[in-house]
Write a protein that holds these residues in place. Structure first.
Motif, PDB file in Angstrom:
ATOM      1  N   GLU A 239       0.833  -1.195   0.000  1.00 56.89           N
ATOM      2  CA  GLU A 239       0.000   0.000   0.000  1.00 56.89           C
ATOM      3  C   GLU A 239       0.870   1.247   0.000  1.00 56.89           C
ATOM      4  O   GLU A 239       1.965   1.256   0.558  1.00 56.89           O
ATOM      5  CB  GLU A 239      -0.885  -0.011   1.253  1.00 56.89           C
ATOM      6  N   ALA A 240       0.379   2.283  -0.623  1.00 58.18           N
ATOM      7  CA  ALA A 240       1.028   3.592  -0.572  1.00 58.18           C
ATOM      8  C   ALA A 240      -0.057   4.652  -0.456  1.00 58.18           C
ATOM      9  O   ALA A 240      -1.232   4.388  -0.728  1.00 58.18           O
ATOM     10  CB  ALA A 240       1.893   3.837  -1.804  1.00 58.18           C
ATOM     11  N   VAL A 241       0.339   5.824  -0.038  1.00 56.78           N
ATOM     12  CA  VAL A 241      -0.604   6.931   0.148  1.00 56.78           C
ATOM     13  C   VAL A 241      -0.233   8.057  -0.805  1.00 56.78           C
ATOM     14  O   VAL A 241       0.946   8.396  -0.969  1.00 56.78           O
ATOM     15  CB  VAL A 241      -0.575   7.432   1.618  1.00 56.78           C
ATOM     16  N   ILE A 242      -1.247   8.631  -1.432  1.00 56.03           N
ATOM     17  CA  ILE A 242      -1.042   9.814  -2.254  1.00 56.03           C
ATOM     18  C   ILE A 242      -0.996  11.018  -1.314  1.00 56.03           C
ATOM     19  O   ILE A 242      -1.965  11.297  -0.601  1.00 56.03           O
ATOM     20  CB  ILE A 242      -2.187   9.977  -3.274  1.00 56.03           C
ATOM     21  N   SER A 243       0.130  11.695  -1.292  1.00 57.39           N
ATOM     22  CA  SER A 243       0.274  12.865  -0.423  1.00 57.39           C
ATOM     23  C   SER A 243       0.494  14.103  -1.276  1.00 57.39           C
ATOM     24  O   SER A 243       0.706  14.018  -2.492  1.00 57.39           O
ATOM     25  CB  SER A 243       1.446  12.679   0.541  1.00 57.39           C
ATOM     26  N   ALA A 244       0.475  15.266  -0.643  1.00 57.79           N
ATOM     27  CA  ALA A 244       0.659  16.518  -1.372  1.00 57.79           C
ATOM     28  C   ALA A 244       2.008  16.564  -2.075  1.00 57.79           C
ATOM     29  O   ALA A 244       2.155  17.217  -3.111  1.00 57.79           O
ATOM     30  CB  ALA A 244       0.518  17.706  -0.418  1.00 57.79           C
ATOM     31  N   ARG A 245       2.998  15.844  -1.524  1.00 49.85           N
ATOM     32  CA  ARG A 245       4.342  15.902  -2.097  1.00 49.85           C
ATOM     33  C   ARG A 245       4.669  14.699  -2.969  1.00 49.85           C
ATOM     34  O   ARG A 245       5.731  14.659  -3.583  1.00 49.85           O
ATOM     35  CB  ARG A 245       5.372  16.029  -0.980  1.00 49.85           C
ATOM     36  N   GLY A 246       3.797  13.681  -2.988  1.00 48.33           N
ATOM     37  CA  GLY A 246       4.102  12.529  -3.833  1.00 48.33           C
ATOM     38  C   GLY A 246       3.447  11.259  -3.349  1.00 48.33           C
ATOM     39  O   GLY A 246       2.259  11.220  -3.029  1.00 48.33           O
ATOM     40  N   LEU A 247       4.233  10.196  -3.278  1.00 48.23           N
ATOM     41  CA  LEU A 247       3.766   8.892  -2.826  1.00 48.23           C
ATOM     42  C   LEU A 247       4.630   8.438  -1.661  1.00 48.23           C
ATOM     43  O   LEU A 247       5.841   8.634  -1.661  1.00 48.23           O
ATOM     44  CB  LEU A 247       3.873   7.856  -3.960  1.00 48.23           C
ATOM     45  N   GLU A 248       4.014   7.788  -0.685  1.00 48.12           N
ATOM     46  CA  GLU A 248       4.781   7.251   0.425  1.00 48.12           C
ATOM     47  C   GLU A 248       4.043   6.060   1.011  1.00 48.12           C
ATOM     48  O   GLU A 248       2.827   5.948   0.896  1.00 48.12           O
ATOM     49  CB  GLU A 248       5.016   8.323   1.487  1.00 48.12           C
ATOM     50  N   GLY A 249       4.802   5.150   1.629  1.00 41.62           N
ATOM     51  CA  GLY A 249       4.174   4.010   2.267  1.00 41.62           C
ATOM     52  C   GLY A 249       5.002   2.747   2.119  1.00 41.62           C
ATOM     53  O   GLY A 249       5.943   2.658   1.319  1.00 41.62           O
ATOM     54  N   GLY A 250       4.630   1.764   2.931  1.00 42.66           N
ATOM     55  CA  GLY A 250       5.384   0.514   3.006  1.00 42.66           C
ATOM     56  C   GLY A 250       5.417  -0.275   1.721  1.00 42.66           C
ATOM     57  O   GLY A 250       6.334  -1.068   1.510  1.00 42.66           O
ATOM     58  N   GLY A 251       4.435  -0.087   0.839  1.00 40.61           N
ATOM     59  CA  GLY A 251       4.476  -0.798  -0.426  1.00 40.61           C
ATOM     60  C   GLY A 251       5.580  -0.307  -1.335  1.00 40.61           C
ATOM     61  O   GLY A 251       6.096  -1.051  -2.180  1.00 40.61           O
ATOM     62  N   LEU A 252       5.972   0.947  -1.143  1.00 39.82           N
ATOM     63  CA  LEU A 252       6.967   1.579  -2.006  1.00 39.82           C
ATOM     64  C   LEU A 252       8.377   1.520  -1.425  1.00 39.82           C
ATOM     65  O   LEU A 252       9.364   1.429  -2.164  1.00 39.82           O
ATOM     66  CB  LEU A 252       6.547   3.037  -2.216  1.00 39.82           C
ATOM     67  N   TYR A 253       8.486   1.571  -0.096  1.00 36.96           N
ATOM     68  CA  TYR A 253       9.791   1.730   0.545  1.00 36.96           C
ATOM     69  C   TYR A 253      10.826   0.669   0.164  1.00 36.96           C
ATOM     70  O   TYR A 253      12.001   1.005  -0.032  1.00 36.96           O
ATOM     71  CB  TYR A 253       9.633   1.745   2.066  1.00 36.96           C
ATOM     72  N   PRO A 254      10.465  -0.613   0.049  1.00 37.34           N
ATOM     73  CA  PRO A 254      11.507  -1.604  -0.261  1.00 37.34           C
ATOM     74  C   PRO A 254      12.191  -1.400  -1.604  1.00 37.34           C
ATOM     75  O   PRO A 254      13.253  -1.976  -1.853  1.00 37.34           O
ATOM     76  CB  PRO A 254      10.740  -2.941  -0.229  1.00 37.34           C
ATOM     77  N   LEU A 255      11.607  -0.584  -2.489  1.00 41.72           N
ATOM     78  CA  LEU A 255      12.197  -0.367  -3.811  1.00 41.72           C
ATOM     79  C   LEU A 255      13.225   0.757  -3.819  1.00 41.72           C
ATOM     80  O   LEU A 255      13.783   1.076  -4.870  1.00 41.72           O
ATOM     81  CB  LEU A 255      11.097  -0.062  -4.830  1.00 41.72           C
ATOM     82  N   ALA A 256      13.502   1.350  -2.657  1.00 42.68           N
ATOM     83  CA  ALA A 256      14.434   2.475  -2.601  1.00 42.68           C
ATOM     84  C   ALA A 256      15.791   2.171  -3.242  1.00 42.68           C
ATOM     85  O   ALA A 256      16.323   3.022  -3.971  1.00 42.68           O
ATOM     86  CB  ALA A 256      14.614   2.942  -1.164  1.00 42.68           C
TER      87      ALA A 256
END
Length: 404
Positions: A239-256
């Protein structure tokens, strides 16, 4: 570079046993191992209180570790080789046993993540500090390490400058993110001034900067649930959250790691539906139904997912096969990861090649642990487990050094 102890100024004071610099999980675990081996330990923490980043991480539920088969657990680390022996000795089951021995019963969530029943970090930290105090830990806050003076350690303290020479030192100084909580990375400059090698810090477990168009404003705060993110050879469903500055969340973090390397990001908005099935749905005649309504029914996307599709792929192609492929591999235009201090953790720091075990080759008797080491891990318990495991090993190694 070796130094002649006789050249040190007379104001240097001997410190019995070991010094641990840094009051996070790695430093506290190192102190515990040294105390358990019978050595006096002085712990120096630059901030006004101990474990500030741990307390912040546990505000919404302290994720201690991930309960899963060890090989699967290890696969979560991008470069697990140097960590493997330490995680084998202090892995998920051991973390659970350790927490419960502190009087903090734990439970495993549906995703395999382990939490204390109290959920917050504060009860565990209090119990841990009580145990360390009972073992004889001498701890000092507002003691900022300012570097070496010959073979001694220099500190700014509320009582003025102190210069101490312990028998062994464990550095657990954190990475380069969350400066307000203590992980400011300033110690890297002290290493460079000493001629020690440092790998530059890079953001990890960080959100993605996206310059949204105005129509996305009403979706700020909305979650993208059960999607699959891909970058390079890495992928993660979550899952990720649409925020004012972009995308964030645990679904995205491992791809850093892949995003740092410049790989493009794509998202599969419907990971449970094959592209052929999706194309077949999109090929059905829509009769008098408007195209937008037909697409909404055929795709069954959440409003947030549909908005993301329109943001990144408008105008949508009419060919069903092409549109199905876009839904399954939607390219995300972005401006890179969030700044270093906004990341949950960092890669970079002390390279493993500079260490013999966890002791600095250039400074015998000085050991490193925790996030200041150059390793990487996603959130979900992997970060904290590795901090505890490396802190434990550094403490054991320092105790063995003192005994020699």
């Amino acid at each position: 570079m070796p130094h002649d102890p006789s050249a040190a100024p007379t104001r240097v004071q001997p410190a019995p046993g070991a010094m641990v610099i840094g009051g996070g999980p790695a430093g506290l675990m190192a102190a515990e191992m040294l105390l358990a081996a019978g050595h006096p330990v002085t712990l120096a923490e630059a901030k006004p209180s101990i474990g500030r980043k741990l307390l912040m991480a546990g505000k919404s539920g302290l994720n201690l570790t991930k309960m899963e088969p060890f090989d699967q657990f290890l696969d979560a680390y991008p470069n697990p080789g140097p960590l493997r022996p330490m995680l084998e000795r202090f892995g998920p089951e051991t973390v659970r046993d350790w927490a419960e021995a502190l009087g903090q019963p734990c439970f495993t969530g549906s995703s395999g993540r382990l939490f204390p029943e109290a959920m917050k970090a504060s009860p565990l930290l209090r119990a841990w500090l009580d145990r360390l105090d009972a073992m004889g830990l001498a701890r000092h806050t507002r003691w900022r390490w300012t570097g070496w003076e010959c073979d001694a350690l220099r500190f700014d303290t509320p009582e003025g400058e102190r210069v101490l020479r312990p028998g062994a030192t464990v550095l657990a100084l954190g990475g380069g993110s969350w400066a307000r909580l203590g992980s400011d990375g300033i110690w890297a400059d002290l290493f460079r001034a000493r001629g020690l090698e440092i790998t530059p810090f890079l953001p990890s477990n960080a959100g993605l900067l996206v310059d949204w168009s105005e129509h996305m404003t009403r979706h700020f705060g909305a979650p993208l649930k059960n999607v699959t993110f891909r970058a390079g050879q890495m992928e993660n469903r979550g899952e990720a959250v649409i925020s004012a500055r972009g995308l964030e969340g645990g679904g995205l973090y491992p791809l850093a790691p892949a995003l740092r390397d410049g790989h493009a990001l794509v998202v599969d908005l419907l990971p449970d539906i094959a592209v052929e099935t999706l194309a077949e749905r999109l090929s059905k005649p829509r009769g008098k139904t408007s195209r937008s309504n037909a697409l909404r029914k055929a795709l069954s996307l959440t409003p947030a997912a549909q908005a993301l599709l329109m943001e990144m792929a408008r105008p949508l192609p009419h060919d069903p096969q092409t549109l199905a492929s876009i839904v399954k591999t939607l390219p995300i235009r972005h401006a890179g990861l969030r700044p270093l201090d906004e990341a949950i953790s960092t890669a970079g720091g002390v390279p493993m090649a500079a260490l013999d075990g966890l002791m600095l080759k250039a400074l015998p008797g000085t050991f490193c642990a925790g996030e200041m080491l150059d390793w990487d891990a996603p959130t979900g318990g992997y970060l904290l487990t590795a901090c505890l495991a490396t802190g434990r090993q550094a403490g054991l190694d320092a105790a063995a050094w003192l005994e020699r």
